[in-house]
Structure formats: C-alpha cells, structure tokens
Design an enzyme around this catalytic site. Structure first.
Site, PDB file in Angstrom:
ATOM      1  N   ALA A   9       0.837  -1.209   0.000  1.00  0.00           N
ATOM      2  CA  ALA A   9       0.000   0.000   0.000  1.00  0.00           C
ATOM      3  C   ALA A   9       0.864   1.247   0.000  1.00  0.00           C
ATOM      4  O   ALA A   9       0.513   2.264   0.579  1.00  0.00           O
ATOM      5  CB  ALA A   9      -0.919  -0.019   1.218  1.00  0.00           C
ATOM      6  N   GLY A  11       1.879   2.855  -2.734  1.00  0.00           N
ATOM      7  CA  GLY A  11       1.716   3.673  -3.939  1.00  0.00           C
ATOM      8  C   GLY A  11       1.365   5.110  -3.603  1.00  0.00           C
ATOM      9  O   GLY A  11       0.733   5.382  -2.589  1.00  0.00           O
ATOM     10  N   ARG A  15      -2.830   9.872  -9.268  1.00  0.00           N
ATOM     11  CA  ARG A  15      -3.980  10.122 -10.140  1.00  0.00           C
ATOM     12  C   ARG A  15      -5.306  10.293  -9.388  1.00  0.00           C
ATOM     13  O   ARG A  15      -6.315  10.659  -9.987  1.00  0.00           O
ATOM     14  CB  ARG A  15      -4.105   8.996 -11.168  1.00  0.00           C
ATOM     15  CG  ARG A  15      -3.119   9.182 -12.312  1.00  0.00           C
ATOM     16  CD  ARG A  15      -3.345   8.161 -13.391  1.00  0.00           C
ATOM     17  NE  ARG A  15      -2.705   6.886 -13.067  1.00  0.00           N
ATOM     18  CZ  ARG A  15      -3.045   5.713 -13.614  1.00  0.00           C
ATOM     19  NH1 ARG A  15      -4.038   5.656 -14.477  1.00  0.00           N
ATOM     20  NH2 ARG A  15      -2.407   4.616 -13.287  1.00  0.00           N
ATOM     21  N   LYS A  22      -4.489   7.117  -1.192  1.00  0.00           N
ATOM     22  CA  LYS A  22      -5.418   6.345  -2.015  1.00  0.00           C
ATOM     23  C   LYS A  22      -6.129   5.235  -1.248  1.00  0.00           C
ATOM     24  O   LYS A  22      -7.346   5.083  -1.360  1.00  0.00           O
ATOM     25  CB  LYS A  22      -4.657   5.749  -3.205  1.00  0.00           C
ATOM     26  CG  LYS A  22      -5.515   4.873  -4.079  1.00  0.00           C
ATOM     27  CD  LYS A  22      -4.893   4.584  -5.422  1.00  0.00           C
ATOM     28  CE  LYS A  22      -3.743   3.609  -5.329  1.00  0.00           C
ATOM     29  NZ  LYS A  22      -3.202   3.296  -6.671  1.00  0.00           N
ATOM     30  N   GLY A 137       2.139  -7.410 -16.456  1.00  0.00           N
ATOM     31  CA  GLY A 137       3.195  -8.402 -16.608  1.00  0.00           C
ATOM     32  C   GLY A 137       2.614  -9.620 -17.315  1.00  0.00           C
ATOM     33  O   GLY A 137       1.484 -10.017 -17.043  1.00  0.00           O
ATOM     34  N   ASN A 167      -0.322 -11.257 -15.223  1.00  0.00           N
ATOM     35  CA  ASN A 167      -0.124 -11.368 -13.784  1.00  0.00           C
ATOM     36  C   ASN A 167      -1.091 -10.423 -13.070  1.00  0.00           C
ATOM     37  O   ASN A 167      -1.139  -9.237 -13.370  1.00  0.00           O
ATOM     38  CB  ASN A 167       1.329 -10.971 -13.469  1.00  0.00           C
ATOM     39  CG  ASN A 167       1.615 -10.919 -11.983  1.00  0.00           C
ATOM     40  OD1 ASN A 167       1.020 -11.652 -11.206  1.00  0.00           O
ATOM     41  ND2 ASN A 167       2.542 -10.057 -11.605  1.00  0.00           N
ATOM     42  N   ALA A 378     -51.526  18.317  13.935  1.00  0.00           N
ATOM     43  CA  ALA A 378     -50.550  18.960  13.062  1.00  0.00           C
ATOM     44  C   ALA A 378     -49.861  20.121  13.764  1.00  0.00           C
ATOM     45  O   ALA A 378     -50.485  20.873  14.511  1.00  0.00           O
ATOM     46  CB  ALA A 378     -51.252  19.469  11.807  1.00  0.00           C
ATOM     47  N   ASN A 384     -38.507  21.010  24.191  1.00  0.00           N
ATOM     48  CA  ASN A 384     -37.743  20.143  25.102  1.00  0.00           C
ATOM     49  C   ASN A 384     -36.488  20.799  25.652  1.00  0.00           C
ATOM     50  O   ASN A 384     -35.894  20.306  26.580  1.00  0.00           O
ATOM     51  CB  ASN A 384     -37.365  18.837  24.381  1.00  0.00           C
ATOM     52  CG  ASN A 384     -36.502  19.087  23.149  1.00  0.00           C
ATOM     53  OD1 ASN A 384     -36.646  20.107  22.470  1.00  0.00           O
ATOM     54  ND2 ASN A 384     -35.603  18.168  22.859  1.00  0.00           N
ATOM     55  N   ALA A 421     -56.630  23.154  20.394  1.00  0.00           N
ATOM     56  CA  ALA A 421     -55.671  23.591  19.374  1.00  0.00           C
ATOM     57  C   ALA A 421     -55.058  24.927  19.761  1.00  0.00           C
ATOM     58  O   ALA A 421     -55.699  25.774  20.381  1.00  0.00           O
ATOM     59  CB  ALA A 421     -56.370  23.707  18.028  1.00  0.00           C
TER      60      ALA A 421
END
Ligand code: UD1
Ligand code: CA
Length: 453
Positions: A9, A11, A15, A22, A137, A167, A378, A384, A421
C-alpha cells in the site's frame, strides 16, 4: 501450515488528486485497505503486515484498530523491495500471500483456491487471460505449459506482448524461499525497480512447479488508480451486495440504484424502492417496504412496516406495521411502536411512541414518552430545550393533542386528556379533561378598518 499476508500500500496514488492517501478512499463507506484487511482475515492469516508509503502516516493512524503490523517503505523501489520490507514481520509463518491495498474486491474464495491449489509447491500465482493485456506483466510458459517467468510490459518483446495471460500481482509463496529469491532480485530493467515478479523466474529455474489459479471475475483483481476506477468498483461491489440480497428474497426495484455502506439484513419479501442509502447496521423485517430516496442508518424496521418516500431514519427503531413518511425524519432514540403513523415533515428524537399513536403532520417530538392510541395534531411541538437542559414530555394513552400545540417540557398530559388547538401547555394537563390555554376569542362590535382619506 501458517499463513501470513503482506499488503502492499505504498503507492503514491497521484492520479487520485487527493490529500487523502489512495488506500483510505472509501468503497461502500470503508477505506479500500479495510476491504483488503478483511480478505486477509477471511483466509485465516495469522500475521498481516501492511507496507505503506513515505509520509503516509495517515494510513496506520486511520486504521489503528487493525490487527496488523505496519512497515514504512520510505523509498518506492519496486514491488519486490516492498515485500522484502515486510519479511521480518513474517518470520513466524510458513507461507506468505501478497495482496494490494488498492485491489479491494478480491474474494476470500479465490484466495483460498489459490492457496489450496498451490499447497504442494513453493509458489502459486493468480493470473487471468484478457483481451487487452497492455500494461500488465505477461506469463511466459514453456511448450509444456509450465510457467517460466513473468516479463513486465515495459521490458517485454513484441512476441511477449502478444501473450494475453497476465499477472494479477497476487502470489502465495513459501516464506523462507521467497526471502531467498527476493534477496537475489536486481533492478536491472527498464524501470530500475526490484520486481516481485522476478521471483517467478528464479523459482522456475530451481525447478519449482509454479501453480496458477484464476479469479471468478476480473473485478476481483481490478486496482484503483483514479476516481473513475473507484466509482466503477463501487458499482461492482454494490451490484454484488444487491444480488446477494435478491437471492435471499428481497425485491430491489433497481439493483443499480442502491448503496449499502455497512450491513443490511433483510428478512423475506422486503421491497426496496430506488435510491436507498443504508449505513451502519440496518435490519428490515419480513414484508416491510422502503419507498424511494430513503436514508437508513443503524436502524431496525419491523415486519410489514412501510417507510414512504424521502425518509431519513438514523439510530431508530420502527416496530411492525408502522407507517413512516413521506418526508419523515427519525433521529437517534426514536422508538416507534406497532402500527404508529409518523407523517410528513415530522421529526422524532429520543422519544418512545407506543402502539397505534399518530403524529401525522409537521411536528417535532423530542425527549418524549407518548402512550398508545394518542393523536398528536398537526404542528405540535415539544419544547424540550430550555437553552441549557433537555426536559421530558409525557403524554398518556388515548390523549388528543390539538393542532399547533406547544408542550413546554417538563410537562405531562394525562391519559385521555384533550388539549385545545393552539395551546401553550406549560403545566401538567389532567387526564380525561379538556385543557386549553389560548386566549378566549372575542368579536369587537362596531369595529371598523381604518380607511385612506
Ligand atoms: C504489477 C506487476 C505486474 C502486474 C500488475 C497487476 C510488478 C513488478 N509488476 O505491475 O506484473 O501485471 O502489477 O496490476 O510487480 N507498490 C509498493 N511499493 C513499491 C512499488 C509498488 O507498495 O515500491 C505497490 C503499489 O502501491 C501498487 C502495487 O504495489 O499497489 C503495484 O505496483 P505498480 O508499480 O503499480 O506495479 P504495476 O506496474 O501495476
Ligand atoms: Ca498498477
């Protein structure tokens, strides 16, 4: 026979054009390297060593909980050199398997096959045959089909470049002999690198029968070099997950439009509509339906429950037969009882709502204990938070909360109570009574609107 796994790992990942190394870029919500570490675990490795790159300290830090050794390869001198750095960490194992931190979809099944097929020899190799082998390869075999060596694309002759067996990079080798071969690899090649692939020629020259195996699919050995490849592998992985779910009895409206970033467990006959994102641990019970464009994170959805379009459910439990949404948000600690209805533009946090209660429109229910058969009108809000502390609202079974009520916590509404209400309820409301706190309505006789002169 003990097995060690070396994961390369180091690399640079140029890119990716990213500040993030990466191998830390996420696939299905987890770093690429985490997927490879899982594969190492799944083949029963007793030792795992990750070779990471110069200045990439972020990598071991991000995966500090992983059960592996970390070795820094300060200078990137080639894959052979990289494996060599890990050998001291492999001292106790019999065989070494080499994997890659940017090849995340490798299947344990394939690796186990490679390991088993090559168990009688000192070197096994995962290869594949592809139409366009450029860059890889090439596997050079003799007339009898025995592997002789690997030649890297850049070093290959035209005749060798015509070989289509390539490979994948994944090898398994006897640890002691690998150490010996690597000690003899030089960097006498076009790239001036110490190639891991040169050990194949050294082994064959010693009469080692190099055994090869192939992956089930090319995705398994596909590497990530840029964000386009990352996105492609993400889709492959998601497709695999979707197929797995479908095989076990889940209907997925469009397997190209589901993202599981974590673990999704569905009982039979669950239906998932398009654009579902799942994170963490999600469990969905028999026959439940999830509508389009939902986000489910660390939650349990009960059997037969229905989550309508555009809901976000996180850290919550929805019991059997409940109906949620469209456009509902359930936050951590929301515990919705059987056959409850939570409707559009309703937010629920840290609240238990018992069987059959309804909160159908435009409400905030936070830090609450709501009984069964309650109707919350509604626009009802639990107030709270007092600016410093959170307080509890309790509502008894069968209560009816009129629309646009503010429940100023701590406060309790008794069972069977009715709240008029538009009330602001700051003191407990008794059971079975009507409580209303809005100003009484008056009509002013003879009042006239001002008029322009
Ligand atoms: C390598 C193989 C090639 C194979 C191909 C498959 C070698 C010499 N060649 O080529 O036969 O077909 O993979 O993708 O092995 N790495 C390090 N340290 C280094 C060099 C590489 O950690 O010093 C890591 C890289 O992060 C990368 C992996 O090894 O993940 C492969 O290295 P790279 O140089 O890209 O090899 P390829 O040219 O792809
Ligand atoms: Ca490569």
């Amino acid at each position: 026979m003990t097995l060690g796994v070396v994961i390369l790992a180091a690399g640079k990942g140029t890119r990716m054009r990213s500040a993030l190394p990466k191998v830390l870029h996420p696939l299905a919500g987890r770093p690429l390297l985490r997927h490879v570490l899982d594969a190492a675990g799944a083949v029963g490795a007793t030792r795992v060593c990750v070779v990471y790159g110069h200045g990439g300290e972020q990598v071991p830090r991000a995966l500090a909980d992983a059960d592996c050794a970390w070795v820094e390869q300060a200078e990137r001198l080639g894959t052979g050199h990289a494996v060599q750095q890990a050998l001291p960490a492999m001292a106790e194992v019999d065989r070494v398997l080499v994997l890659y931190g940017d090849v995340p979809l490798i299947e344990a099944e394939t690796l186990n096959r490679l390991i088993a097929d090559s168990s009688d020899t000192a070197l096994g190799l995962l290869t594949m045959t592809i139409a366009d082998p450029a860059g890889y390869g090439r596997i050079v075999r003799d007339g009898g089909g025995h592997v002789l060596r690997i030649v890297e694309h850049k070093d290959a002759s035209d005749a060798e470049r015509a070989i289509t067996e390539v490979n994948t990079g994944i090898i398994v080798a006897d640890r002691a002999r690998l150490a010996d071969w690597l000690g003899r690899v030089d960097n006498n090649n076009v790239q001036r690198e110490y190639y891991l692939t040169d050990v194949i020629g050294l082994a064959a020259a010693e009469g080692v029968d190099v055994v090869t195996a192939q992956p089930e699919t090319p995705e398994e050995v596909a590497g990530v070099n840029d964000r386009i490849q990352l996105a492609e592998l993400e889709r492959c992985h998601q497709r695999r997950t979707a197929e797995c779910l479908m095989r076990r009895g889940t209907t997925i409206m469009d397997p190209a439009r589901i993202d599981v970033r974590g673990r999704l467990d569905c009982e039979r006959d669950v239906t998932l509509d398009v654009n579902l994102v799942c994170e963490g641990e999600v469990n969905i019970g028999t026959g439940a339906r999830i509508g389009p464009n939902c986000v489910l994170k660390d939650c349990d959805i009960g059997a037969g429950a229905e989550v309508l379009a555009h809901c976000i459910i996180e850290g919550a439990r929805v019991a059997a037969g409940a109906r949620i949404g469209p456009y509902a948000r359930l936050r951590p600690g929301a515990d919705i009882g059987r056959h409850c209805h939570i409707g559009n533009f309703v937010e629920v946090k840290q609240a238990h709502i018992a069987e059959g209660s309804k909160v159908n429109h435009l409400s905030y229910i936070g830090d609450a204990e709501i009984g069964s058969g309650v109707n919350v009108g509604a626009g009802t809000i639990t107030c709270n938070y007092d600016g410093a502390y959170k307080h509890l609202t309790r509502i008894g079974d069968g209560a009816f909360i009129g629309s646009n009520t503010a429940l100023v916590a701590p406060v309790a509404v008794g069972a069977g109570a009715t709240i008029g209400a538009g009330s602001v309820i700051s003191m407990d409301a008794p059971a079975e009574q009507l409580t209303v706190s809005r100003a009484r309505q008056v009509t002013i006789q003879g009042w006239e609107r001002p008029r322009k002169k």
